[in-house]
Structure formats: C-alpha cells, structure tokens
Design an enzyme around this catalytic site. Structure first.
Site, PDB file in Angstrom:
ATOM      1  N   CYS A 111      13.582 -19.028 -29.472  1.00  0.00           N
ATOM      2  CA  CYS A 111      11.866 -17.885 -29.409  1.00  0.00           C
ATOM      3  C   CYS A 111      12.071 -16.579 -29.419  1.00  0.00           C
ATOM      4  O   CYS A 111      11.213 -15.891 -29.931  1.00  0.00           O
ATOM      5  CB  CYS A 111      11.362 -18.463 -28.129  1.00  0.00           C
ATOM      6  SG  CYS A 111      10.652 -20.215 -27.624  1.00  0.00           S
ATOM      7  N   HIS A 256       6.631 -12.367 -26.601  1.00  0.00           N
ATOM      8  CA  HIS A 256       6.658 -13.369 -27.581  1.00  0.00           C
ATOM      9  C   HIS A 256       5.968 -14.364 -25.976  1.00  0.00           C
ATOM     10  O   HIS A 256       5.393 -14.105 -25.235  1.00  0.00           O
ATOM     11  CB  HIS A 256       8.314 -14.684 -26.551  1.00  0.00           C
ATOM     12  CG  HIS A 256       8.637 -16.276 -27.048  1.00  0.00           C
ATOM     13  ND1 HIS A 256       7.896 -16.603 -27.669  1.00  0.00           N
ATOM     14  CD2 HIS A 256       8.740 -17.143 -26.378  1.00  0.00           C
ATOM     15  CE1 HIS A 256       8.041 -17.759 -28.089  1.00  0.00           C
ATOM     16  NE2 HIS A 256       8.659 -17.936 -26.841  1.00  0.00           N
ATOM     17  N   ASN A 286       2.545 -21.850 -28.127  1.00  0.00           N
ATOM     18  CA  ASN A 286       4.496 -21.089 -28.084  1.00  0.00           C
ATOM     19  C   ASN A 286       4.644 -21.712 -29.718  1.00  0.00           C
ATOM     20  O   ASN A 286       4.979 -22.626 -29.882  1.00  0.00           O
ATOM     21  CB  ASN A 286       4.969 -21.146 -26.615  1.00  0.00           C
ATOM     22  CG  ASN A 286       6.869 -21.065 -27.291  1.00  0.00           C
ATOM     23  OD1 ASN A 286       7.154 -20.392 -28.094  1.00  0.00           O
ATOM     24  ND2 ASN A 286       7.092 -21.180 -25.779  1.00  0.00           N
TER      25      ASN A 286
HETATM   26  N1  COA Z   1      -1.382 -30.897 -17.232  1.00  0.00           N
HETATM   27  C1  COA Z   1      -2.037 -31.651 -15.355  1.00  0.00           C
HETATM   28  N2  COA Z   1      -0.390 -30.954 -14.825  1.00  0.00           N
HETATM   29  C2  COA Z   1       0.279 -31.094 -15.209  1.00  0.00           C
HETATM   30  C3  COA Z   1       0.815 -30.484 -16.156  1.00  0.00           C
HETATM   31  C4  COA Z   1      -0.270 -31.047 -17.151  1.00  0.00           C
HETATM   32  N3  COA Z   1      -0.023 -30.821 -18.440  1.00  0.00           N
HETATM   33  N4  COA Z   1       2.325 -30.424 -16.710  1.00  0.00           N
HETATM   34  C5  COA Z   1       2.094 -30.292 -15.112  1.00  0.00           C
HETATM   35  N5  COA Z   1       1.624 -30.497 -14.521  1.00  0.00           N
HETATM   36  C6  COA Z   1       2.004 -31.157 -13.154  1.00  0.00           C
HETATM   37  C7  COA Z   1       2.865 -31.081 -12.344  1.00  0.00           C
HETATM   38  O1  COA Z   1       4.182 -32.112 -13.051  1.00  0.00           O
HETATM   39  C8  COA Z   1       3.362 -30.957 -10.816  1.00  0.00           C
HETATM   40  O2  COA Z   1       2.807 -31.896 -10.272  1.00  0.00           O
HETATM   41  P1  COA Z   1       3.235 -32.675  -8.598  1.00  0.00           P
HETATM   42  O3  COA Z   1       2.681 -31.013  -8.272  1.00  0.00           O
HETATM   43  O4  COA Z   1       2.055 -33.816  -8.894  1.00  0.00           O
HETATM   44  O5  COA Z   1       4.475 -32.323  -8.634  1.00  0.00           O
HETATM   45  C9  COA Z   1       2.177 -29.896 -11.145  1.00  0.00           C
HETATM   46  O6  COA Z   1       1.724 -29.643 -12.238  1.00  0.00           O
HETATM   47  C10 COA Z   1       3.062 -28.405 -11.008  1.00  0.00           C
HETATM   48  O7  COA Z   1       4.213 -27.580 -11.656  1.00  0.00           O
HETATM   49  P2  COA Z   1       4.570 -26.646 -12.026  1.00  0.00           P
HETATM   50  O8  COA Z   1       5.698 -27.392 -13.296  1.00  0.00           O
HETATM   51  O9  COA Z   1       5.184 -26.380 -11.037  1.00  0.00           O
HETATM   52  O10 COA Z   1       3.725 -26.264 -12.558  1.00  0.00           O
HETATM   53  P3  COA Z   1       3.984 -24.452 -13.118  1.00  0.00           P
HETATM   54  O11 COA Z   1       2.820 -23.813 -12.848  1.00  0.00           O
HETATM   55  O12 COA Z   1       5.679 -24.202 -12.630  1.00  0.00           O
HETATM   56  O13 COA Z   1       3.252 -24.774 -14.371  1.00  0.00           O
HETATM   57  C11 COA Z   1       4.869 -24.270 -16.945  1.00  0.00           C
HETATM   58  C12 COA Z   1       4.885 -25.990 -15.771  1.00  0.00           C
HETATM   59  C13 COA Z   1       5.858 -25.373 -17.789  1.00  0.00           C
HETATM   60  C14 COA Z   1       3.827 -24.367 -17.386  1.00  0.00           C
HETATM   61  C15 COA Z   1       5.689 -23.122 -16.324  1.00  0.00           C
HETATM   62  O14 COA Z   1       6.162 -23.273 -15.295  1.00  0.00           O
HETATM   63  C16 COA Z   1       5.972 -22.192 -17.325  1.00  0.00           C
HETATM   64  O15 COA Z   1       5.389 -22.224 -18.240  1.00  0.00           O
HETATM   65  N6  COA Z   1       7.474 -22.490 -17.862  1.00  0.00           N
HETATM   66  C17 COA Z   1       8.175 -21.344 -19.006  1.00  0.00           C
HETATM   67  C18 COA Z   1       8.319 -22.440 -20.553  1.00  0.00           C
HETATM   68  C19 COA Z   1       8.150 -21.726 -20.869  1.00  0.00           C
HETATM   69  O16 COA Z   1       7.526 -20.693 -21.258  1.00  0.00           O
HETATM   70  N7  COA Z   1       9.431 -22.774 -22.089  1.00  0.00           N
HETATM   71  C20 COA Z   1       9.447 -22.373 -23.636  1.00  0.00           C
HETATM   72  C21 COA Z   1      10.186 -20.768 -23.535  1.00  0.00           C
HETATM   73  S1  COA Z   1      10.536 -19.806 -24.835  1.00  0.00           S
END
Ligand code: COA
Length: 329
Positions: A111, A256, A286
């Site tokens: 990215c 980004h 993204n």
């Molecule tokens: N819908 C509903 N629930 C979801 C979900 C979705 N699409 N995706 C994850 N969950 C759940 C998880 O399973 C977890 O459930 P649990 O508590 O029962 O285990 C809960 O939501 C919390 O998960 P968590 O990973 O802590 O959520 P978060 O607020 O950190 O958000 C991301 C997850 C992936 C959105 C976040 O970590 C993120 O944006 N990370 C960076 C990713 C990124 O930018 N990647 C590309 C880089 S270029």
C-alpha cells in the site's frame, strides 16, 4: 529539485459492494464496518484486468498532462495484485497504450507503493535521465481476498490511478523505510503449478506463513493497526523535517486509506486540523497502492491542488513498508 504532477487520472470498476452486501455473505453488519473502519462501499473488478484499469487511468493522466505517448521515458507500475507473474504490469500497460520505448517495471511495496514509486521517479528526474514518468497504480485486491474471513474481506476494494510526473524547481523530500521483521503480518502466497519432478513441499521459515493456504491474503489486523498508527505520524514528521517545514505548514495530507480510525489517530498525534486530510475511504475501501494517487487525482479534479500548496503523501502496508513524501505542488 522537486516534482510536478503534470497529469492525473483514475478508473474504478462499476461493480460496487455495500456493507449490506457483505452482511449477506459473512457474519457482519453495516454498523460494525462503518464504526470500526469508516468504509461503506468498495468497487470490485468484474472482468477488468489490473493492466486494463491501469491503462484506462493512464490515458486520462496523459491527456491531462498534455503530452504525447512518445514523451514518456519510464512507466512504473505499482501493484501487489498484478495479472501476470511476468511481464510486469507496467509493460502490459505500455503495450495497451501503444508505447514502443520506455523503461517499464513494477514496484511491489504494497500500500506504500505509490510513495516508493514517486521517490524512484524523483531520483530519475533529478539526475536528468527522464523528463516524463508515468506511474500507474492498479490493484485487484479482490483476487486475493478470502470472502469467508470477515476481518479482512470487508476492508478492500479494486481500482486504478495514474500520474504523469516531471521535474520542477520546488521542494521535494521523503522519508521512506520498511520493517521486514513484520513481513508475516500481511501476506498472500503464490500458488505453484503441479510439477512431476518435485518431491519436497516448501518449508517456510515462518510458522504462520507455512500454515497459511496459498493465494488468500492473511493479516494480523491488530498488529498492523498498531504499526500504522505509530508509523504514519512519524513518517509525516520526518519527511517535513527533512524539507525544513513544520507539520503545521502542510496544506494537504493524503493518507493511505486503510481504516478511518488509523487516520483519526494520526490526526490526533500530529495535532493538525482534520480538514487538511483527504479521506475517501467510505466509497473505495483500501485499494492498496492505488489509494494515494486516486485521492491526488480527485483533489486535482476538485481544483484543490493549487500551485505552491505543500502536499504530504503518507502510506504503509505489507512488508511492512511505510513512508511519506512532501512536496510543493
Ligand atoms: N464484522 C463483525 N465483527 C468483526 C468483523 C466484521 N467484519 N471483523 C472482526 N470482527 C470481530 C472479531 O472477530 C472480534 O470478535 P471477538 O471479540 O468475538 O473475537 C471483534 O470483532 C473485535 O476484533 P478486533 O480485531 O479487535 O477489531 P478491531 O476493532 O481491531 O478491527 C480491523 C479490526 C481489522 C478493522 C483493524 O484491526 C484494522 O483496521 N487493522 C489494520 C488493518 C489494515 O489496515 N490493513 C491493511 C494495511 S495496508
């Protein structure tokens, strides 16, 4: 010596998937996706190839720049989702455009790809070897997304953007780096063809990478989140410092577009007004390396990129790569 973004263009597929559409295929909701990521819709390639989307965007950028195809000395493709292992997407774009002579190659910096490519372009322009460089960023992230994994599939979209870059007298500085120790935080393994001679299966030194299925993108979301919220403000500060600017001097920051909460955290850490940051994640999600040039293209279309404006581009991604470039538009 600086850079001039002479022309911009972008292309996004017509097919759009909304959060409601995702709630029909995985256990998720519009409410969860909107509050945790800021994303509402994303465009998904429906038969388009990455080089075709890239060539479409490139044609617009070349027209906008007012140059001829023969004026292009170099094509840098940025993609992690190319149509071919070889040749490069840049060569395929060049073929589609009808270009007969240019140095064509791809950059895979995930990215952060556009920021890396711009930096390479700057160096070739500065040494005088090139006058016009076409950077084509095109991604079909949907081809490696696991649509059964709710924590990743909702985040990504497809699209392309291109810019024609040339020399200017203005300022340009960058701070670009990678943390390869985080190489297993986001990855997608390439499948191999069946081979009658092979007797051994590959043994990845990283356990997570060894276990993961081929092709489907794997991501340690929380680790990437922490990395991004640290690295984004740091890169903006370091690139600005190199230019002798305060971060408050920046007029426009194009981050980004991975997660709106990552951008909001960076805004807080940098203590800058929110309206300096361009955000379009709600519509596109993204699109990996195409996010930043697509935003540039839209800002230009809106007439918001006036000459002399201090612009900062900041990206991060798989690798883990990261970097910021600051320049006078
Ligand atoms: N819908 C509903 N629930 C979801 C979900 C979705 N699409 N995706 C994850 N969950 C759940 C998880 O399973 C977890 O459930 P649990 O508590 O029962 O285990 C809960 O939501 C919390 O998960 P968590 O990973 O802590 O959520 P978060 O607020 O950190 O958000 C991301 C997850 C992936 C959105 C976040 O970590 C993120 O944006 N990370 C960076 C990713 C990124 O930018 N990647 C590309 C880089 S270029």
């Amino acid at each position: 010596m600086g850079i001039k973004i002479k022309g911009c263009g972008y292309y996004v597929p017509e097919l759009v998937a909304s959060n409601e559409d995702f709630s029909k295929i995985v256990d998720t909701s519009d409410e969860w996706i909107t509050t945790r990521t800021g994303i509402k819709t994303r465009h998904i390639a429906n038969g388009e190839l990455a080089y075709q989307m890239g060539a479409n965007a490139a044609m617009k950028a070349i027209k906008d720049a007012g140059i001829e195809l023969s004026d292009i000395d170099m094509i840098i493709g940025t993609t992690v989702t190319a149509d071919c292992l070889t040749p490069s997407m840049a060569c395929l774009v060049g073929k589609e455009l009808g270009i007969e002579k240019a140095m064509c190659f791809d950059v895979n910096a995930a990215c952060a790809g556009y920021v890396f490519a711009l930096d390479i372009a700057h160096k070739y322009l500065a040494c005088g070897d090139c006058k016009n460089i076409l950077i084509v960023s095109s991604e079909i992230v949907s081809r490696m997304v696991d649509y059964t994994d709710r924590s990743t599939c909702v985040l990504f979209g497809d699209g392309a953007a291109a810019t024609v870059v040339s020399y200017s007298d203005g300022e340009y500085k960058s701070y670009i780096n990678s943390d390869p120790q985080g190489a297993d935080k986001i990855f997608a393994k390439i499948p191999s063809t069946p081979n009658p001679f092979r007797t051994q299966t590959p043994d990845w030194s990283d356990e997570r990478m060894q276990e993961a299925p081929e092709l489907f993108m794997q991501m340690a979301g929380n680790d990437v989140y922490k990395f991004a919220t640290t690295i984004m403000p740091e890169a903006v500060k370091k690139a600005s410092e190199k230019a002798g600017w305060e971060t408050a001097d920046l007029d426009i920051i194009i981050p980004h577009q991975a997660n709106i909460r990552i951008v909001q955290t960076a805004i807080k850490k940098l203590k800058l007004p929110e309206d300096k940051f361009y955000i379009n994640i709600q519509e596109y999600g993204n699109i990996s390396s195409a996010c930043i040039p697509l935003a540039l293209s839209q800002l230009k279309e809106m007439g918001k990129l006036e000459s002399g404006k201090k612009v900062c581009l900041v990206g991060f991604g798989a690798g883990l790569t990261y970097g910021a470039a600051v320049f006078e538009y």
